[in-house]
Motif scaffolding. Structure first.
Motif, mmCIF file in Angstrom:
data_model
loop_
_atom_site.group_PDB
_atom_site.id
_atom_site.type_symbol
_atom_site.label_atom_id
_atom_site.label_comp_id
_atom_site.label_asym_id
_atom_site.label_seq_id
_atom_site.Cartn_x
_atom_site.Cartn_y
_atom_site.Cartn_z
ATOM 1 N N GLU A 18 0.907 -1.250 -0.008
ATOM 2 C CA GLU A 18 -0.001 -0.052 0.090
ATOM 3 C C GLU A 18 0.902 1.293 0.086
ATOM 4 N N LYS A 19 1.845 1.179 0.766
ATOM 5 C CA LYS A 19 2.879 2.327 0.711
ATOM 6 C C LYS A 19 3.557 2.579 -0.271
ATOM 7 N N TYR A 20 3.778 1.468 -1.236
ATOM 8 C CA TYR A 20 4.369 1.585 -2.509
ATOM 9 C C TYR A 20 3.437 2.152 -3.710
ATOM 10 N N VAL A 21 2.403 1.586 -3.616
ATOM 11 C CA VAL A 21 1.251 2.179 -4.543
ATOM 12 C C VAL A 21 0.978 3.565 -4.408
ATOM 13 N N ASN A 22 0.861 4.099 -3.278
ATOM 14 C CA ASN A 22 0.381 5.502 -2.790
ATOM 15 C C ASN A 22 1.613 6.228 -3.010
ATOM 16 N N GLY A 23 2.832 5.873 -3.121
ATOM 17 C CA GLY A 23 3.895 6.722 -3.260
ATOM 18 C C GLY A 23 4.183 7.185 -4.634
ATOM 19 N N LYS A 24 5.028 7.834 -5.110
ATOM 20 C CA LYS A 24 5.205 8.197 -6.358
ATOM 21 C C LYS A 24 6.090 7.580 -7.024
ATOM 22 N N ASN A 25 6.124 6.355 -6.856
ATOM 23 C CA ASN A 25 6.952 5.536 -7.809
ATOM 24 C C ASN A 25 6.384 5.121 -9.138
ATOM 25 N N LYS A 26 7.214 5.210 -10.171
ATOM 26 C CA LYS A 26 6.975 5.180 -11.564
ATOM 27 C C LYS A 26 6.683 3.348 -12.133
ATOM 28 N N LEU A 27 7.525 2.698 -11.264
ATOM 29 C CA LEU A 27 7.523 1.443 -12.183
ATOM 30 C C LEU A 27 6.683 0.500 -11.074
ATOM 31 N N PRO A 28 6.084 -0.626 -11.449
ATOM 32 C CA PRO A 28 5.237 -1.187 -10.942
ATOM 33 C C PRO A 28 5.736 -2.143 -9.898
ATOM 34 N N ALA A 29 4.767 -2.618 -9.138
ATOM 35 C CA ALA A 29 5.282 -3.647 -7.931
ATOM 36 C C ALA A 29 4.879 -4.965 -8.550
ATOM 37 N N LEU A 30 5.861 -6.070 -7.924
ATOM 38 C CA LEU A 30 5.231 -7.698 -8.250
ATOM 39 C C LEU A 30 4.975 -8.155 -6.808
ATOM 40 N N VAL A 31 3.804 -8.701 -6.935
ATOM 41 C CA VAL A 31 3.389 -9.613 -5.465
ATOM 42 C C VAL A 31 3.216 -10.852 -5.881
ATOM 43 N N THR A 32 3.918 -11.695 -5.120
ATOM 44 C CA THR A 32 4.078 -13.147 -5.557
ATOM 45 C C THR A 32 3.620 -13.769 -4.179
ATOM 46 N N GLY A 33 3.241 -15.278 -4.578
ATOM 47 C CA GLY A 33 2.931 -16.047 -3.379
ATOM 48 C C GLY A 33 1.366 -15.985 -2.925
ATOM 49 N N VAL A 34 0.337 -15.267 -3.898
ATOM 50 C CA VAL A 34 -0.887 -14.906 -3.351
ATOM 51 C C VAL A 34 -1.753 -15.851 -4.460
#
Length: 446
Positions: A18-34
């Motif tokens: 959530e912190k990463y998504v709501n930040g000003k990051n331009k590159l995507p995040a990858l969530v695994t193990g779900v």
């Protein structure tokens, strides 16, 4: 705060995401193990006032995600955006159910009445009515407005509505004296407009079966009924004739004859049998559902790409058949994004990729979050002994368990049985806070 969102905030992996998504990051995040339900939980927790598109690996999975997210949030936060079957061959009648669901979802995104739409890659790639055209075609009526019945009827027809003696379903309107009924695809129930002269005397919803009014309204908003809109029959005829003049090649005469048949039908008042065929002539600019959202989440990126590859192959085969039959031609072949166009949009707009397993994909990432605490149990068939064994195994791992029964009575009885067998279990009819205490089974109902 929502119960499940609050529960997610106790998960360090979700907090990091959530912190990463709501930040000003331009590159995507990858969530695994779900697994599926964990994706639904994380996505539900991330949803906010930012319009979001979630792309699932199939339409069936999109529908399941939609249902689970809405259950977790306790509201109609997510809507399904189904893949539309373009009616390109001659047909006197065709179902518009999926098209109406698409318009419902697009209208909800446009007026911020939903938080997300969920779809397959095929649906996301299909061209649709641009947001500016949707806005232009919206009809807003307020009590005591002055209306011209003739102009309103013309507006309905231009917005894709068909006239009927009595409303039976979405996309229809009827006029009986000073009473106008209309059923927008964007509404759960049809509207009734009653005029006193040229003045709107009353607005209300009514029941399709009984035709009786159910509730009074101060104002109504009427969305278009179709994605394929031309404004008028003559406007369509003009565009078809302009295209026919440009035709060249060995099939040009046959195609021109088919086009002229449609022109003659429209000018004769019969209407075109296959309006979808002329979708490429509708709008000055192209648009997809991506133009209605600010961010994108993708579930199982490799599967999404594979399912879209299969969809494009089938679509290409269908188009080739119609070209061979002189039903389509150059200028009438653009109904969806190409593979490269879709992949480019996804890569540029995606904020989070959710994958069950870590896979290579050549995507540049800003963060990788491997969820190691996620467990998905098999569906419980109702046998108490199986539940008891699973509970003991989970509690030995110091986990907090939330069990949801089908009814309140069932939840109360189950909590009592577990307590009798030594579990520290309590019943909560409507829990607002998770209870992060090892060994407690919190039971409720949904």
């Amino acid at each position: 705060m929502n119960f499940f969102k609050n529960a997610a905030l106790h998960n360090p992996d979700f907090v990091k995401l959530e912190k990463y998504v709501n930040g000003k990051n331009k590159l995507p995040a990858l969530v695994t193990g779900v697994s599926h339900i964990h994706k639904a939980h994380f996505i539900a927790g991330l949803l906010s006032d930012v319009p979001t598109l979630v792309i699932a690996e199939s339409e069936g999975e999109a529908q399941k995600l939609c249902l689970d997210i809405n259950m977790l949030l306790g509201e109609q936060a997510a809507l399904l955006y189904p893949e539309k079957e373009f009616i390109l061959a001659d047909a006197e009648a065709a179902s518009r159910e999926y098209e109406h669901k698409r318009i419902f979802a697009l209208n909800a995104l446009f007026n911020n009445s939903c938080k997300a739409v969920i779809c397959s890659a095929g649906a996301a790639a299909q061209l649709t009515i641009p947001p500016e055209e949707l806005k232009k075609r919206l009809i807003t009526i307020t009590s005591e407005d002055e209306l011209s019945l003739e102009e309103l009827t013309a507006q309905f027809i231009a917005a894709g509505y068909s006239r009927a003696d009595m409303i039976e379903g979405a996309g229809q309107f009827s006029v009986r004296g000073g009473i106008i009924d209309v059923f927008p695809p964007s509404a759960a129930n049809p509207f009734r407009i009653e005029l006193w002269g040229d003045t709107v005397d009353s607005l209300s919803e009514f029941d399709v079966e009984s035709q009786r009014r159910t509730s009074s309204l101060e104002n109504i908003s009427i969305s278009p009924a179709r994605e394929t809109l031309f404004g008028s029959g003559e406007a369509l005829c003009g565009k078809i004739e302009a295209l026919a003049k440009k035709l060249r090649g060995k099939k040009a005469d046959a195609v021109r004859a088919n086009l002229q048949n449609d022109v003659n039908r429209v000018r004769g008042g019969a209407g075109v049998r296959n309006a979808d065929r002329y979708f490429p002539l509708c709008y000055e600019s192209e648009a997809t559902v991506f133009d209605y959202v600010d961010r994108v989440f993708v579930c199982e990126n490799a599967s999404v790409r594979e399912s879209f590859r299969a969809a494009t192959l089938q679509h290409s085969e269908d188009l080739n058949i119609l070209v061979d039959e002189a039903k389509l031609c150059k200028g009438l072949e653009r109904f969806m994004l190409t593979k490269n166009e879709l992949y480019s949009v996804i890569e540029n707009r995606t904020r989070v990729y959710f994958d069950s397993f870590l896979r290579g994909g050549g995507v540049e990432l800003g963060a990788m979050i491997a969820v190691k605490s996620a467990i998905q149990n098999s569906p419980w068939g109702g046998e108490y002994k199986i539940l008891e064994d699973e509970m003991r195994g989970l509690l030995e791992k110091k986990m907090c368990c939330f069990i949801f029964a089908g009814t309140e009575k069932g939840a109360v009885n189950l909590a009592r049985d577990l307590a009798d067998d030594g579990f520290n279990a309590e019943f909560y009819a409507n829990p607002s806070e998770p209870i992060p205490v090892p060994g407690i089974g919190s039971l409720g109902f949904a």
